[in-house]
Design a protein around this motif. Sequence first.
Motif, short mmCIF file in Angstrom:
data_model
loop_
_atom_site.label_atom_id
_atom_site.label_comp_id
_atom_site.label_asym_id
_atom_site.label_seq_id
_atom_site.Cartn_x
_atom_site.Cartn_y
_atom_site.Cartn_z
N GLY B 203 14.18 28.04 -6.22
CA GLY B 203 15.19 27.60 -7.20
C GLY B 203 16.36 26.91 -6.55
O GLY B 203 16.94 27.40 -5.58
N GLY B 205 19.22 26.25 -7.93
CA GLY B 205 20.50 26.57 -8.57
C GLY B 205 21.40 27.44 -7.72
O GLY B 205 22.53 27.70 -8.07
N GLY B 206 20.88 27.96 -6.63
CA GLY B 206 21.72 28.77 -5.77
C GLY B 206 20.99 29.98 -5.20
O GLY B 206 21.05 30.26 -4.02
N PHE B 209 15.32 31.69 -5.60
CA PHE B 209 14.18 32.51 -6.01
C PHE B 209 12.94 31.62 -6.16
O PHE B 209 13.03 30.52 -6.70
CB PHE B 209 14.51 33.20 -7.34
N LYS B 214 8.58 33.04 -10.82
CA LYS B 214 9.28 33.17 -12.09
C LYS B 214 8.40 32.65 -13.23
O LYS B 214 8.29 33.26 -14.28
CB LYS B 214 10.59 32.38 -12.03
N SER B 233 24.55 23.19 -15.77
CA SER B 233 25.89 23.69 -16.07
C SER B 233 26.91 23.09 -15.11
O SER B 233 27.95 22.58 -15.50
CB SER B 233 25.89 25.21 -15.96
N GLU B 236 30.91 24.33 -10.94
CA GLU B 236 31.75 24.50 -9.77
C GLU B 236 32.24 23.15 -9.26
O GLU B 236 31.57 22.15 -9.37
CB GLU B 236 31.03 25.27 -8.66
N PHE B 319 32.73 27.79 -16.27
CA PHE B 319 31.90 27.94 -15.09
C PHE B 319 30.91 29.09 -15.26
O PHE B 319 29.74 29.00 -14.88
CB PHE B 319 32.80 28.20 -13.88
N VAL B 320 31.36 30.18 -15.88
CA VAL B 320 30.52 31.37 -15.97
C VAL B 320 29.25 31.10 -16.79
O VAL B 320 28.24 31.77 -16.63
CB VAL B 320 31.33 32.56 -16.54
N GLY B 322 27.13 29.01 -16.29
CA GLY B 322 26.01 28.67 -15.42
C GLY B 322 25.16 29.89 -15.14
O GLY B 322 23.98 29.79 -14.80
N GLU B 323 25.75 31.07 -15.27
CA GLU B 323 25.01 32.31 -15.06
C GLU B 323 23.99 32.43 -16.18
O GLU B 323 24.30 32.16 -17.34
CB GLU B 323 26.00 33.49 -15.07
N GLU B 324 22.78 32.85 -15.85
CA GLU B 324 21.70 32.69 -16.83
C GLU B 324 21.90 33.46 -18.14
O GLU B 324 21.63 32.92 -19.21
CB GLU B 324 20.34 32.97 -16.21
N ASN B 358 15.47 27.44 -15.08
CA ASN B 358 15.53 26.86 -13.75
C ASN B 358 16.59 25.78 -13.71
O ASN B 358 16.93 25.19 -14.73
CB ASN B 358 14.18 26.27 -13.34
N THR B 362 15.30 21.90 -9.66
CA THR B 362 14.03 22.62 -9.56
C THR B 362 12.99 21.94 -10.46
O THR B 362 11.85 21.68 -10.05
CB THR B 362 14.19 24.09 -9.99
C1 LIG Z 1 28.87 32.18 -12.04
C2 LIG Z 1 27.55 31.51 -11.87
C3 LIG Z 1 27.43 30.14 -12.03
C4 LIG Z 1 26.19 29.51 -11.90
N1 LIG Z 1 26.14 28.15 -12.08
C5 LIG Z 1 24.94 27.56 -11.99
C6 LIG Z 1 24.85 26.15 -12.19
O1 LIG Z 1 25.84 25.48 -12.40
N2 LIG Z 1 23.62 25.57 -12.12
C7 LIG Z 1 22.50 26.30 -11.87
O2 LIG Z 1 21.44 25.75 -11.85
N3 LIG Z 1 22.56 27.62 -11.67
C8 LIG Z 1 23.74 28.28 -11.72
N4 LIG Z 1 23.80 29.63 -11.53
C9 LIG Z 1 22.55 30.33 -11.23
C10 LIG Z 1 21.81 30.70 -12.50
O3 LIG Z 1 22.26 31.96 -12.95
C11 LIG Z 1 20.31 30.81 -12.29
O4 LIG Z 1 20.08 31.65 -11.24
C12 LIG Z 1 19.63 29.51 -12.01
O5 LIG Z 1 19.87 28.58 -13.01
C13 LIG Z 1 18.15 29.73 -11.88
O6 LIG Z 1 17.51 28.52 -11.57
P1 LIG Z 1 16.76 28.30 -10.20
O7 LIG Z 1 15.88 29.50 -9.96
O8 LIG Z 1 15.99 27.05 -10.42
O9 LIG Z 1 17.80 28.16 -9.16
C14 LIG Z 1 25.03 30.27 -11.62
C15 LIG Z 1 25.16 31.64 -11.44
C16 LIG Z 1 26.39 32.26 -11.56
C17 LIG Z 1 26.48 33.74 -11.38
#
Ligand SMILES: Cc1cc2nc3c(=O)[nH]c(=O)nc-3n(C[C@H](O)[C@H](O)[C@H](O)COP(=O)(O)O)c2cc1C
Lengths: 219, 564
Positions: B203, B205-206, B209, B214, B233, B236, B319-320, B322-324, B358, B362
Amino acid sequence: MSEATAITWSGKSEAMFEIMLGEVPEAMRGVFRGKLSAVIAQKAQGGPALEEHVKAVVAEIVPDPFKTAILKKFKELGDFDIKVIDEIIKKHGTSQDKLMYILHDIQDEVGYVPVEALRAVSNKTGISLSTIYNVATFYKTFRLTRPGSHHVKVCCGTACHLNDKNGIARQIEEKVTASPAVSMEKTLCMGCCDCSPAVEIDGRIYTGDEAKAKIEALA
Amino acid sequence: MKIQTAEDLVKAKEQGNKTLFPGTVRINVGMSTCCIAKGADVVLSALEYGLKSRNMNAELAKVGCTGLCHMEPTVEIQQPGKSKIIYGNVKEQDIHRLLDAVAAGSVVEDMAFARVDSEDHALVGEIKYQYSADEGGCASVRSVNDIEFLKAQRKVILRNAGSINPENIYEYIARDGYAALARALAMKPEAIIKDIIDAGLRGRGGGGFPAGLKWKACRESAGPEKYLICNVSEGEPGIGMHRSYLESDPHSVLEGLIIGGFAIGASTAYVYIRDNYRIALKRFQKAIADATELGLLGDNILGTSFSMAVKVKEGGGRFVCGEETALIACIEGRIGEPCQRPPFPVEKGLFSRPTCINNVETWANVPVIIAKGSAWYKKIGSDKSKGTKVLSLSGNITRAGMIEVAMGTSLKDVVHTIGGGIDGGKKLKSIQTGGPSGGVIPASLETLTVDYDSLKSAGTMLGSGGMVIMDETTDMVKIARYLTDFFVQESCGKCVPCREGVCRMCAMLDEIIAGRGTAHDLSLLQDMSETIISASACALGKTAPIPVLSSLKHFRDDYVAYIK
Ligand SMILES: Cc1cc2nc3c(=O)[nH]c(=O)nc-3n(C[C@H](O)[C@H](O)[C@H](O)COP(=O)(O)O)c2cc1C
Ligand code: SF4
Ligand code: FES
């Protein structure tokens, strides 16, 4: 104001008058200012000049390419139409997952989300006003107050923070304090970090020296 | 016209090639948000006017971001059979000279940045612009292969960015777009998921995983309906490449989503796009409409029994979200407060149905893996992180921009070779990776590589790929204060450690900066950080103290200087 006629303005009327002058070519402004304020004073009959007086003058005296532009600006500034909300809700539906779509559309139409609009949305959709208010205030993108006739968004992202050696953020704050027609909002990264600092003025992003000049020119 | 057979796809491809190689001159103008901010719209209208008044026949294409953000607006001129010429920092008043040169079939040498004889496209292979070496007459212009900014990059995800018109689906198809979809629809869903697992896609997104796992969990999870979500999202600060990317090549994300829908068994996908990304939003909506018209989306995709819908959701500037789990709440029309996990979204997500979320990058990797195979994909990257990563370079750097490197590339290469070092010849002090939730690392760690595990081992993270470069004049305490304040603003306020704790930390940093700090404050900051990390409910709170912790670890001297 005009030297010839002393006018007491009421409500938004002075702001509207200035908007009107802003839309006519610079060379004509002086003449317009004197002539139109006299007519407005006459209409006001010694009382305060109301918004409707300014509107009437625009409709009667100002010639067309300017008239349309001015009325459009007035609409941005002024009263929104409840009918707009009916149409927006008809387009999206009334379930809660449509709420943000509705609020976004209202903001696009009216320029902000007036509290009266929230009440209307609650009546039409059956979603409680407190829920709607909660959503409208949680998401920073929604403005509940009317923006100025120039709205500036300043990026507060890391890259812009690092690159703002010219103090653009401060320059804007000074401008906003000095001029009631300019409003400002701080936003997250605008996605232009590569050319930071980024500033959005009336819907278009500017950077660097150009941004500085644009802000300077705002009245 | 609906595309149903392989021949239809070939026909659509021919149509795309008609505008990509129009037989007359083709002019590409970068028209992403970043380009427009620097005046590309003015350049475009000057070009339009110039072409019209000279009665010239040309294909004027509004393309996305080339990644050369430090020299926008960019204009590329491609004359039939000749090398494509890239011009940077183009101004309105230059258009006259450019068009003179086009009319004469020549090149404005003093303005040209580089020439492209041929391009190595990740899917279609070599794209030739110049047919014979003696033609073109632009040997005096550097070749792009000699440009450091581009040489060290590996373009897989950005293969089309800046060269095709993102609003023309046929041009995407001409670059072998939607071929992966056709291929996937002929496969078994399990086989597609196996390919994704084998490719080692993680993934973007950070979290890093494994995407395939998934998908597998979501496919196996029981539910009458399943959903996909594409996370754009990007709240940041210091990134921006997802916006650029979506503006430059929306169809590749869409294709990834449709393949994912087929593999996972979902019939609806939501694309969550941040507010203020209006151009990306519009282009993506156009992509959905165009794909639906061609039968690549909607009912009976490519003549099969598979149907799918894709919806766009505009965010609200938090910003929050973005958390799933917060993102799911936002799509449901509630406020974006994260919820406790488990249950994970793959079991109980959007509208309580199994949901696979995702990151946009991704999803964009998916068509490449299906088209080229997992064996090909696996060869790119490092041991445990496969493929490439799109990064956004910004801050005090000479050449900022949107870049793509193979995983495993060292930060040193990214900053010095690609980025051209620090602005104004200063020294590098620190790199912030992965947005505010990542850490700040000192220049001595620039031997680390772009790779999930390498950065994690140093206490920072790859995140979604923002790299903010800070020069030697940067005051790291102030930066820590700035980043902590960001979390104060963005905390959803649901739980105490994050809402109150981070706020207290920010106040302490203010005291330190005002010269009223003591050595005890530093150990208190450390303690508070550890408490907040262990007691917060979601990853926002769990990462909020990272800027302070990492700066305390690597730049303690900056703090000590304040304490005296
Ligand atoms: C505070 C916060 C902000 C997040 N912002 C993003 C974001 O902007 N873009 C993103 O893809 N995932 C972001 N994430 C991660 C997502 O919760 C999620 O793990 C992700 O979208 C999963 O996709 P991936 O497995 O393809 O990375 C953020 C998580 C947190 C806790
Ligand atoms: S850690 Fe912060 S952002 Fe996350 S749920 Fe708690 S208060 Fe909200
Ligand atoms: S940090 Fe300002 S545009 Fe990204």
